[in-house]
Design an enzyme around this catalytic site. Sequence first.
Site, PDB file in Angstrom:
ATOM      1  N   ARG A  64       0.847  -1.191   0.000  1.00 35.41           N
ATOM      2  CA  ARG A  64       0.000   0.000   0.000  1.00 35.41           C
ATOM      3  C   ARG A  64       0.878   1.235   0.000  1.00 35.41           C
ATOM      4  O   ARG A  64       1.772   1.356   0.835  1.00 35.41           O
ATOM      5  CB  ARG A  64      -0.842   0.059   1.283  1.00 35.41           C
ATOM      6  CG  ARG A  64      -1.955  -0.887   1.350  1.00 35.41           C
ATOM      7  CD  ARG A  64      -3.010  -0.432   2.333  1.00 35.41           C
ATOM      8  NE  ARG A  64      -2.515  -0.079   3.666  1.00 35.41           N
ATOM      9  CZ  ARG A  64      -3.324   0.297   4.649  1.00 35.41           C
ATOM     10  NH1 ARG A  64      -4.624   0.391   4.451  1.00 35.41           N
ATOM     11  NH2 ARG A  64      -2.846   0.597   5.828  1.00 35.41           N
ATOM     12  N   THR A 105      -1.492   7.433  -0.276  1.00 35.22           N
ATOM     13  CA  THR A 105      -2.768   7.294  -1.005  1.00 35.22           C
ATOM     14  C   THR A 105      -3.539   6.040  -0.575  1.00 35.22           C
ATOM     15  O   THR A 105      -4.728   5.919  -0.854  1.00 35.22           O
ATOM     16  CB  THR A 105      -2.508   7.171  -2.520  1.00 35.22           C
ATOM     17  OG1 THR A 105      -1.775   5.951  -2.742  1.00 35.22           O
ATOM     18  CG2 THR A 105      -1.694   8.351  -3.043  1.00 35.22           C
ATOM     19  N   ASP A 156       0.750  -3.256  12.105  1.00 31.98           N
ATOM     20  CA  ASP A 156       1.189  -3.659  10.763  1.00 31.98           C
ATOM     21  C   ASP A 156       1.527  -5.153  10.780  1.00 31.98           C
ATOM     22  O   ASP A 156       2.519  -5.567  11.406  1.00 31.98           O
ATOM     23  CB  ASP A 156       2.408  -2.821  10.355  1.00 31.98           C
ATOM     24  CG  ASP A 156       2.805  -3.087   8.918  1.00 31.98           C
ATOM     25  OD1 ASP A 156       3.052  -4.267   8.566  1.00 31.98           O
ATOM     26  OD2 ASP A 156       2.873  -2.142   8.122  1.00 31.98           O
ATOM     27  N   ASP A 171       5.088  -6.213   9.494  1.00 30.28           N
ATOM     28  CA  ASP A 171       6.160  -5.866  10.440  1.00 30.28           C
ATOM     29  C   ASP A 171       6.150  -6.800  11.648  1.00 30.28           C
ATOM     30  O   ASP A 171       7.206  -7.192  12.152  1.00 30.28           O
ATOM     31  CB  ASP A 171       6.000  -4.415  10.907  1.00 30.28           C
ATOM     32  CG  ASP A 171       6.481  -3.430   9.852  1.00 30.28           C
ATOM     33  OD1 ASP A 171       7.283  -3.835   8.983  1.00 30.28           O
ATOM     34  OD2 ASP A 171       6.044  -2.263   9.882  1.00 30.28           O
TER      35      ASP A 171
HETATM   36  C1  PRP Z   1      -0.898  -4.888   4.346  1.00 33.52           C
HETATM   37  C2  PRP Z   1      -1.687  -6.170   4.406  1.00 33.52           C
HETATM   38  C3  PRP Z   1      -2.534  -6.083   3.154  1.00 33.52           C
HETATM   39  C4  PRP Z   1      -2.809  -4.606   3.036  1.00 33.52           C
HETATM   40  C5  PRP Z   1      -4.206  -4.358   3.524  1.00 33.52           C
HETATM   41  O1  PRP Z   1       0.162  -4.988   3.472  1.00 33.52           O
HETATM   42  O2  PRP Z   1      -0.887  -7.317   4.460  1.00 33.52           O
HETATM   43  O3  PRP Z   1      -1.888  -6.578   1.992  1.00 33.52           O
HETATM   44  O4  PRP Z   1      -1.879  -3.940   3.905  1.00 33.52           O
HETATM   45  O5  PRP Z   1      -4.571  -3.041   3.331  1.00 33.52           O
HETATM   46  P1  PRP Z   1      -5.666  -2.599   2.253  1.00 33.52           P
HETATM   47  O6  PRP Z   1      -6.832  -3.509   2.454  1.00 33.52           O
HETATM   48  O7  PRP Z   1      -5.976  -1.176   2.652  1.00 33.52           O
HETATM   49  O8  PRP Z   1      -5.065  -2.681   0.891  1.00 33.52           O
HETATM   50  P2  PRP Z   1       1.238  -3.796   3.291  1.00 33.52           P
HETATM   51  O9  PRP Z   1       0.810  -2.882   2.199  1.00 33.52           O
HETATM   52  O10 PRP Z   1       1.494  -3.172   4.633  1.00 33.52           O
HETATM   53  O11 PRP Z   1       2.502  -4.541   2.741  1.00 33.52           O
HETATM   54  P3  PRP Z   1       3.497  -5.563   3.514  1.00 33.52           P
HETATM   55  O12 PRP Z   1       2.684  -6.812   3.789  1.00 33.52           O
HETATM   56  O13 PRP Z   1       4.542  -5.786   2.495  1.00 33.52           O
HETATM   57  O14 PRP Z   1       3.979  -4.930   4.777  1.00 33.52           O
HETATM   58  N1  URA Z   2      -2.303  -3.415   6.898  1.00 29.47           N
HETATM   59  C1  URA Z   2      -1.877  -3.839   8.109  1.00 29.47           C
HETATM   60  O1  URA Z   2      -0.874  -4.567   8.212  1.00 29.47           O
HETATM   61  N2  URA Z   2      -2.563  -3.455   9.197  1.00 29.47           N
HETATM   62  C2  URA Z   2      -3.656  -2.681   9.133  1.00 29.47           C
HETATM   63  O2  URA Z   2      -4.258  -2.365  10.186  1.00 29.47           O
HETATM   64  C3  URA Z   2      -4.089  -2.239   7.868  1.00 29.47           C
HETATM   65  C4  URA Z   2      -3.398  -2.637   6.755  1.00 29.47           C
END
Ligand code: PRP
Ligand code: URA
Length: 208
Positions: free
Chosen positions: A103, A107, A199, A202
Amino acid sequence: MKEIILNHPMIEHKISILRSEKTSTKEFRELISEIATILCLEALKDAPLKEIVVKTPITETKGYVIDENNYAFVPILRAGLGMVDGVLTLMPNAKIGHIGLYRNEETLEPVEYYCKLPKHIEDKTVIVLDPMLATGGSGSAAISMLKKRGVKHIKFLCVIAAPSGIQKIQEDHEDVEIFVAKLDSHLNESGYIVPGLGDAGDRIFGTK
Ligand code: PRP
Ligand code: URA
């Protein structure tokens, strides 16, 4: 298609530990994996069975098996990787694809950076894995990527969802079944699920 929300004391128990900021990376990872197994069990309730003959030490009887070749798991990187071990305990022979999305922090729009899927993916039921469904942007984009490659049967498993995420998937992909361990309240101004768990990526990989 309706979303399926797991309603079970064991899920409440595991999610409560998962949410705590005191939970270690190791325990967090184990819980995500265990919840993924439970979600997958629910998602496979409609799996077609093939009749076979089994010879027990006592007699011959009918048995029923699932053809694992009909399934593929597709985690959304990174956090979806945390669910892979859990679903493989049920179907160790299913193929695994990967979709890379993150994400944009400002945005909240998903950005695609990787896609590698098993051969003949279009003939399989694809089970998408991502612990968090927040705006639904990443989940919806992943499903679109699969449909663009001909996939017709898709299920989506997530540990925690916000109502906005479920709504987005249902609006964009009404044919996709969503399995949710816990439905949370809303998103905060930064797009995080409240109360949520922070997150997920993380916390699984210990990167913050
Ligand atoms: C997180 C999570 C989803 C997304 C959800 O990933 O694992 O893929 O956010 O959010 P959304 O429904 O608003 O799209 P992130 O973008 O943090 O990437 P990462 O898993 O690489 O940390
Ligand atoms: N992605 C995450 O990892 N946590 C949230 O709460 C939303 C999006």
